[in-house]
Design a protein around this motif. Structure first.
Motif, PDB file in Angstrom:
ATOM      1  N   SER A  42      48.132  96.401  68.375  1.00 23.17           N
ATOM      2  CA  SER A  42      48.830  95.219  67.853  1.00 23.17           C
ATOM      3  C   SER A  42      48.755  94.063  68.842  1.00 23.17           C
ATOM      4  O   SER A  42      48.561  92.910  68.446  1.00 23.17           O
ATOM      5  N   ASP A 170      46.879  94.496  60.733  1.00 23.94           N
ATOM      6  CA  ASP A 170      47.548  95.426  61.645  1.00 23.94           C
ATOM      7  C   ASP A 170      48.150  96.587  60.848  1.00 23.94           C
ATOM      8  O   ASP A 170      49.198  96.436  60.240  1.00 23.94           O
ATOM      9  N   GLU A 171      47.482  97.703  60.837  1.00 24.10           N
ATOM     10  CA  GLU A 171      47.884  98.894  60.082  1.00 24.10           C
ATOM     11  C   GLU A 171      48.292  98.536  58.643  1.00 24.10           C
ATOM     12  O   GLU A 171      49.419  98.794  58.224  1.00 24.10           O
TER      13      GLU A 171
HETATM   14 MG   LIG Z   1      50.849  98.467  66.546  1.00 25.32          MG
END
Ligand SMILES: [Mg+2]
Ligand SMILES: Nc1ncnc2c1ncn2[C@@H]1O[C@H](COP(=O)(O)OP(=O)(O)OP(=O)(O)O)[C@@H](O)[C@H]1O
Length: 257
Positions: A42, A170-171
């Motif tokens: 991240s 991000d994910e």
């Molecule tokens: Mg992360």
């Protein structure tokens, strides 16, 4: 198109999120960033579009330093970068269409967008974007009436309306079930191949990374420990890098190791 030169990010409490990282991403690449929790995935994405300020080094977007950019120049660079988050980040009580139109705010004065007036071009872009992710019929629904997968597709439509050249995700599928995960990842892949948008996706599982990416980057403690094509990102290699202690539900997926 994206170049990190000796980038470090130290958080105020002394934690090193990124440690002297050097890496480049070419136009049109689909890159998966993998690594255990806390590896710096991240931090990397947030540094690229300067949601975080880095503490050392430089990040260039299309040859321009986003690290040094200020004011209007920074806004112009950022306009080309779309972010997608695990939690979708939609305005829940607004319509799907309004959420997608929010991708256009970087192109207008704030007054105009507060008043909610968008030119026809923006409306066309918004509907085209919704069409591309197959949810045009939801345009007038409230965002929070949609399923998780549909909400993530609205977030994708928003970056399409933004006409972003780079997508940082991000994910994006971490809170979705397997079927919805496939739909969202398929959409990202389609956009990448059809529109040539450079895509960098943080993913928790190497399996998923192998299915979609053309290049995989492995992080550990803010450093690159793997960077190569999918064919080299084997389970054996990853077990070697991250150790056999990489457990059942970490990194290699539940059925692995
Ligand atoms: Mg992360
Ligand atoms: N705001 C913050 N303040 C202090 N330390 C932070 C902050 N955000 C992240 N860190 C630390 O920086 C390191 C990298 O964190 P980061 O969130 O980038 O990891 P990640 O790979 O995204 O992990 P996850 O898979 O859990 O999302 C970790 O050690 C983390 O604890």
């Amino acid at each position: 198109m994206i170049e990190l030169r000796n980038v470090s990010k130290m958080y105020p409490n002394g934690t090193k999120g990124l440690n002297q990282m050097n890496i480049s991403f070419a136009q049109g690449e689909f890159v998966a960033i993998v690594g255990l929790s806390g590896a710096g995935k991240s931090t990397l994405l947030r540094s690229i579009n300067r949601l975080h300020d880095i503490t050392e080094g430089d990040i260039l977007i299309d040859g321009q330093s986003i690290t040094k950019a200020k004011g209007k120049q920074l806004r112009l660079i950022r306009r080309n970068i779309g972010m997608i988050f695990q939690s979708f980040n939609l305005v829940k009580r607004s319509s799907v269409l309004r959420n997608v139109l929010a991708g256009r705010v970087g192109y207008h004065s704030t007054l105009r967008t507060i008043l909610g007036r968008f030119p026809e071009k923006d409306m066309n872009l918004a509907f085209e974007a919704l069409d591309r992710v197959n949810i045009v019929e939801k345009a007038y629904s409230r965002a929070d009436e949609l399923s998780g997968g549909q909400q993530q597709r609205v977030a994708i439509a928003r970056v399409l309306a933004q006409e972003a050249k780079i997508i940082l995700a991000d994910e994006p599928v971490a809170s979705l079930d397997p079927l919805t995960t496939k739909q969202v990842m398929d959409d990202l892949k389609k956009i990448n191949t059809e529109l040539g948008i450079t895509t960098i996706v943080n993913l928790h599982y190497v399996d998923l990374a192998r299915q979609y990416a053309t290049r995989i980057v492995g992080l550990r403690a803010g450093q690159i420990v793997f960077d190569g094509p999918v064919s080299e990102a084997t389970d054996e290699r990853f077990a070697e890098i991250y150790g056999r202690q990489v457990g059942k539900d970490e990194l290699l997926g539940e059925q692995r190791v």
